[in-house]
Design a protein around this motif. Structure first.
Motif, PDB file in Angstrom:
ATOM      1  N   VAL A   1       0.811  -1.146   0.032  1.00  0.00           N
ATOM      2  CA  VAL A   1       0.107   0.143   0.026  1.00  0.00           C
ATOM      3  C   VAL A   1       0.887   1.180   0.015  1.00  0.00           C
ATOM      4  N   GLN A   2       2.038   1.085   0.383  1.00  0.00           N
ATOM      5  CA  GLN A   2       2.999   2.337   0.142  1.00  0.00           C
ATOM      6  C   GLN A   2       3.897   2.355  -0.985  1.00  0.00           C
ATOM      7  N   ALA A   3       3.471   1.589  -1.843  1.00  0.00           N
ATOM      8  CA  ALA A   3       4.541   1.563  -3.409  1.00  0.00           C
ATOM      9  C   ALA A   3       4.024   2.970  -3.966  1.00  0.00           C
ATOM     10  N   TYR A   4       2.979   3.429  -3.962  1.00  0.00           N
ATOM     11  CA  TYR A   4       2.517   4.689  -4.544  1.00  0.00           C
ATOM     12  C   TYR A   4       1.720   5.530  -3.710  1.00  0.00           C
ATOM     13  N   THR A   5       1.051   6.668  -4.143  1.00  0.00           N
ATOM     14  CA  THR A   5       0.361   7.448  -3.473  1.00  0.00           C
ATOM     15  C   THR A   5      -0.675   7.986  -3.978  1.00  0.00           C
ATOM     16  N   VAL A   6      -1.692   8.693  -3.383  1.00  0.00           N
ATOM     17  CA  VAL A   6      -2.687   9.209  -4.112  1.00  0.00           C
ATOM     18  C   VAL A   6      -3.279  10.505  -3.274  1.00  0.00           C
ATOM     19  N   VAL A   7      -3.729  11.375  -3.962  1.00  0.00           N
ATOM     20  CA  VAL A   7      -3.815  12.720  -3.579  1.00  0.00           C
ATOM     21  C   VAL A   7      -5.457  13.128  -3.654  1.00  0.00           C
ATOM     22  N   GLY A   8      -5.973  13.606  -2.536  1.00  0.00           N
ATOM     23  CA  GLY A   8      -7.387  14.280  -2.772  1.00  0.00           C
ATOM     24  C   GLY A   8      -7.377  15.781  -2.460  1.00  0.00           C
ATOM     25  N   ALA A   9      -8.203  16.403  -2.982  1.00  0.00           N
ATOM     26  CA  ALA A   9      -8.322  17.894  -2.908  1.00  0.00           C
ATOM     27  C   ALA A   9      -9.863  18.196  -2.982  1.00  0.00           C
ATOM     28  N   VAL A  10     -10.400  19.169  -2.216  1.00  0.00           N
ATOM     29  CA  VAL A  10     -11.906  19.311  -2.111  1.00  0.00           C
ATOM     30  C   VAL A  10     -11.734  20.917  -1.716  1.00  0.00           C
TER      31      VAL A  10
ATOM     32  N   ILE B   1      -0.255   8.211  -8.212  1.00  0.00           N
ATOM     33  CA  ILE B   1      -1.092   7.806  -9.129  1.00  0.00           C
ATOM     34  C   ILE B   1      -1.898   8.800  -9.731  1.00  0.00           C
ATOM     35  N   GLY B   2      -2.454   9.470  -9.043  1.00  0.00           N
ATOM     36  CA  GLY B   2      -3.286  10.662  -9.455  1.00  0.00           C
ATOM     37  C   GLY B   2      -3.971  11.439  -8.268  1.00  0.00           C
ATOM     38  N   MET B   3      -4.880  12.346  -8.722  1.00  0.00           N
ATOM     39  CA  MET B   3      -5.176  13.427  -7.779  1.00  0.00           C
ATOM     40  C   MET B   3      -6.948  13.300  -8.110  1.00  0.00           C
ATOM     41  N   GLY B   4      -7.670  13.164  -6.929  1.00  0.00           N
ATOM     42  CA  GLY B   4      -9.163  13.549  -7.158  1.00  0.00           C
ATOM     43  C   GLY B   4      -9.685  15.112  -6.608  1.00  0.00           C
ATOM     44  N   VAL B   5     -10.229  15.646  -7.445  1.00  0.00           N
ATOM     45  CA  VAL B   5     -10.567  16.926  -6.876  1.00  0.00           C
ATOM     46  C   VAL B   5     -11.944  17.102  -7.135  1.00  0.00           C
ATOM     47  N   GLY B   6     -12.598  17.786  -5.940  1.00  0.00           N
ATOM     48  CA  GLY B   6     -13.729  17.978  -5.779  1.00  0.00           C
ATOM     49  C   GLY B   6     -14.188  19.675  -5.792  1.00  0.00           C
ATOM     50  N   LEU B   7     -15.204  19.754  -6.489  1.00  0.00           N
ATOM     51  CA  LEU B   7     -15.226  21.230  -6.836  1.00  0.00           C
ATOM     52  C   LEU B   7     -16.856  21.288  -6.533  1.00  0.00           C
ATOM     53  N   PRO B   8     -17.227  22.642  -6.335  1.00  0.00           N
ATOM     54  CA  PRO B   8     -18.837  23.103  -6.164  1.00  0.00           C
ATOM     55  C   PRO B   8     -19.360  23.281  -7.694  1.00  0.00           C
ATOM     56  N   GLY B   9     -20.596  22.914  -7.849  1.00  0.00           N
ATOM     57  CA  GLY B   9     -20.858  23.213  -9.228  1.00  0.00           C
ATOM     58  C   GLY B   9     -21.128  21.840  -9.935  1.00  0.00           C
ATOM     59  N   ILE B  10     -21.411  22.005 -11.219  1.00  0.00           N
ATOM     60  CA  ILE B  10     -21.862  20.828 -12.052  1.00  0.00           C
ATOM     61  C   ILE B  10     -20.616  20.353 -12.742  1.00  0.00           C
ATOM     62  N   THR B  11     -20.284  19.167 -12.468  1.00  0.00           N
ATOM     63  CA  THR B  11     -18.834  18.803 -13.161  1.00  0.00           C
ATOM     64  C   THR B  11     -19.117  17.358 -13.878  1.00  0.00           C
TER      65      THR B  11
ATOM     66  N   VAL C   1      -5.842  13.364 -13.095  1.00  0.00           N
ATOM     67  CA  VAL C   1      -6.744  14.067 -12.279  1.00  0.00           C
ATOM     68  C   VAL C   1      -8.255  13.376 -12.683  1.00  0.00           C
ATOM     69  N   ILE C   2      -8.673  13.079 -11.554  1.00  0.00           N
ATOM     70  CA  ILE C   2     -10.566  12.723 -11.566  1.00  0.00           C
ATOM     71  C   ILE C   2     -11.118  13.767 -10.930  1.00  0.00           C
ATOM     72  N   LEU C   3     -11.996  14.570 -11.600  1.00  0.00           N
ATOM     73  CA  LEU C   3     -12.709  15.696 -11.405  1.00  0.00           C
ATOM     74  C   LEU C   3     -14.181  15.323 -11.033  1.00  0.00           C
ATOM     75  N   ASP C   4     -14.703  15.835  -9.820  1.00  0.00           N
ATOM     76  CA  ASP C   4     -16.073  15.448  -9.825  1.00  0.00           C
ATOM     77  C   ASP C   4     -16.724  16.609  -8.767  1.00  0.00           C
ATOM     78  N   ASN C   5     -17.963  16.608  -8.491  1.00  0.00           N
ATOM     79  CA  ASN C   5     -18.571  17.629  -7.703  1.00  0.00           C
ATOM     80  C   ASN C   5     -18.230  17.386  -6.015  1.00  0.00           C
ATOM     81  N   ASP C   6     -17.962  18.492  -5.424  1.00  0.00           N
ATOM     82  CA  ASP C   6     -17.525  18.343  -4.086  1.00  0.00           C
ATOM     83  C   ASP C   6     -18.350  17.462  -3.249  1.00  0.00           C
ATOM     84  N   VAL C   7     -19.676  17.679  -3.477  1.00  0.00           N
ATOM     85  CA  VAL C   7     -20.705  16.859  -2.399  1.00  0.00           C
ATOM     86  C   VAL C   7     -20.767  15.211  -3.011  1.00  0.00           C
ATOM     87  N   ASN C   8     -20.570  14.890  -4.056  1.00  0.00           N
ATOM     88  CA  ASN C   8     -20.370  13.870  -4.734  1.00  0.00           C
ATOM     89  C   ASN C   8     -19.281  13.083  -4.117  1.00  0.00           C
ATOM     90  N   MET C   9     -18.127  13.811  -3.792  1.00  0.00           N
ATOM     91  CA  MET C   9     -16.874  13.414  -3.257  1.00  0.00           C
ATOM     92  C   MET C   9     -17.157  13.070  -1.888  1.00  0.00           C
TER      93      MET C   9
END
Length: 393
Positions: free
Chosen positions: A81-90, A147-157, A189-197
């Motif tokens: 589980v420490q081989a790579y890493t993942v980032v989350g942002a909201v 590996i990638g970053m998940g980004v949660g944004l307000p609004g329709i994505t 990057v994986i983009l989605d609505n903040d509330v969905n995240m």
């Protein structure tokens, strides 16, 4: 033409087989190659070849010998589980929460920052870049291990295309924001609505664990909902499902003012502050509006009592409209709603009992601000279950 097709099919099959092996190791730590062959229904030579490849990549490592069943002791394997890493942002209003996690989805380090107003696309990108560097330094990971970053944004994505079609708070309208962030940061990057995240986070590790169908309702700068039906996220034909802030609840005079819907304009945290000011009550927008109204109510303020009843009734209206259509097993209340008093929660339940035929179980969000980060991390793990960093599938 046929050659290309076969190559593509071969790559797809190999990818699926890799994911099958990693899935088994996540669910059943310390399996031998023979046990993996049985569980994945793949041949032993196929399993051995893929396992050796993933050992070389660092995704799997050998952890010693297991018990013998009559022959040589098998070598046990473990998912690293420490081989790579993942980032989350909201993003939520003027605030940005970011965290770095391992491949199991456990958050390792987090940072919080407040963006200068007014927030725009460029300032949001700069904040992502600055805080990513900060997280990498804190964790000791190199950027090429992300590996990638998940980004949660307000609004329709549009998650599939990485496009933001409607986000008045940042000024991103019909823009390929996902691609912009990828180019700026150099990671998928994986983009989605903040509330969905947030919904995804509570579903995986919070109040929604073990539930098949739920609605997650969030009240903050705006009002939104996340919907999971039969363990599948429901997004709608244009990925705008859950935009309950546009329900026609409240004064008609402010419809879609400043890009916000009627319901959220009137009964988001900011909307409640405006209503309080109109009644002569002074609330601090940086603190819980409910808790402040409760304090004023205890001091005998009739205006605070009247506003609280208005909020309960209006929030209950939004809930009733939602659950009467979706009939979820569970309703999770989050954001400002986690500050509801026992009396306030009972009042909302009473109104729902009067208004709709079936009232779901109601729980307060468990993870609070961590929900969005956990959901953002899991959105990446779902999209790139066996990807190497810097490469999308």
């Amino acid at each position: 033409m046929n050659g290309k097709g076969k190559t593509g099919n071969t790559k797809l099959v190999k990818q699926m087989n890799r994911e099958g092996i990693l899935y088994q190791l996540r669910q059943h730590p310390r399996l031998s190659r023979a046990e993996l062959s049985v569980r994945t229904k793949l041949s032993r030579p196929c399993v051995s070849s893929l396992v050796d490849e993933m050992i070389h990549e660092g995704l799997i490592h050998e952890v010693g010998a297991g018990e013998s069943k009559g022959g040589r002791k098998p070598i046990l394997l473990e998912y690293n589980v420490q081989a790579y890493t993942v980032v989350g942002a909201v993003f939520e209003g003027s605030e940005l929460e970011m965290a770095i996690a391992d491949l199991k989805g456990e958050l390792l380090h987090s940072v919080h920052s407040r963006l200068n107003q007014p927030v725009n696309g460029d300032s949001a990108l700069r904040a992502l870049e600055f805080n990513l560097d900060k997280l990498l330094k804190k964790s000791g990971f190199d950027r090429d291990r992300v590996i990638g970053m998940g980004v949660g944004l307000p609004g329709i994505t549009q998650k599939r295309s990485g496009t933001v079609s409607y986000a008045p708070s940042t000024g991103w309208m019909n823009l390929p924001v996902g691609r912009e962030i990828e180019e700026r940061l150099g990671i998928p990057v994986i983009l989605d609505n903040d509330v969905n995240m947030m919904t995804l986070g509570e579903f995986y590790g919070g109040a929604g664990s073990g539930v098949s169908s739920l609605v997650y309702m969030y009240v903050g700068t705006g009002i939104g909902a996340g919907i999971i039906i039969d363990k599948q996220f429901y997004r709608g034909s244009k990925e705008a499902a859950g935009e309950i802030g546009y329900m026609l609840i409240g004064s008609q005079r402010s419809r879609k003012q400043d890009g916000f819907g009627l319901f959220e304009k009137n009964y988001s945290a900011a909307g409640i502050c405006e209503k309080a000011a109109a009644l002569g009550l002074v609330l601090d927008a940086e603190r819980s509006v409910l808790q402040q109204l409760y304090q004023l109510d205890l001091k005998g303020s009739e205006e605070a009592r009247t506003l609280l009843e208005d909020v309960y009734s209006s929030w209950a209206s939004g809930i009733a409209n939602t659950v009467s259509v979706l009939d979820p097993e569970l309703l999770i209340l989050s954001g400002e709603m986690v500050n509801l008093s026992e009396e306030g929660l009972q009042r909302i339940q009473q109104l729902l009992t009067e208004w709709v035929p079936v009232v779901p179980e109601i729980r307060l969000a468990f993870l609070r601000k961590r929900a969005g980060l956990l959901g953002a991390v899991h959105s990446v793990l779902e999209a790139f279950p066996s990807a190497q960093p810097g490469r999308s599938n």
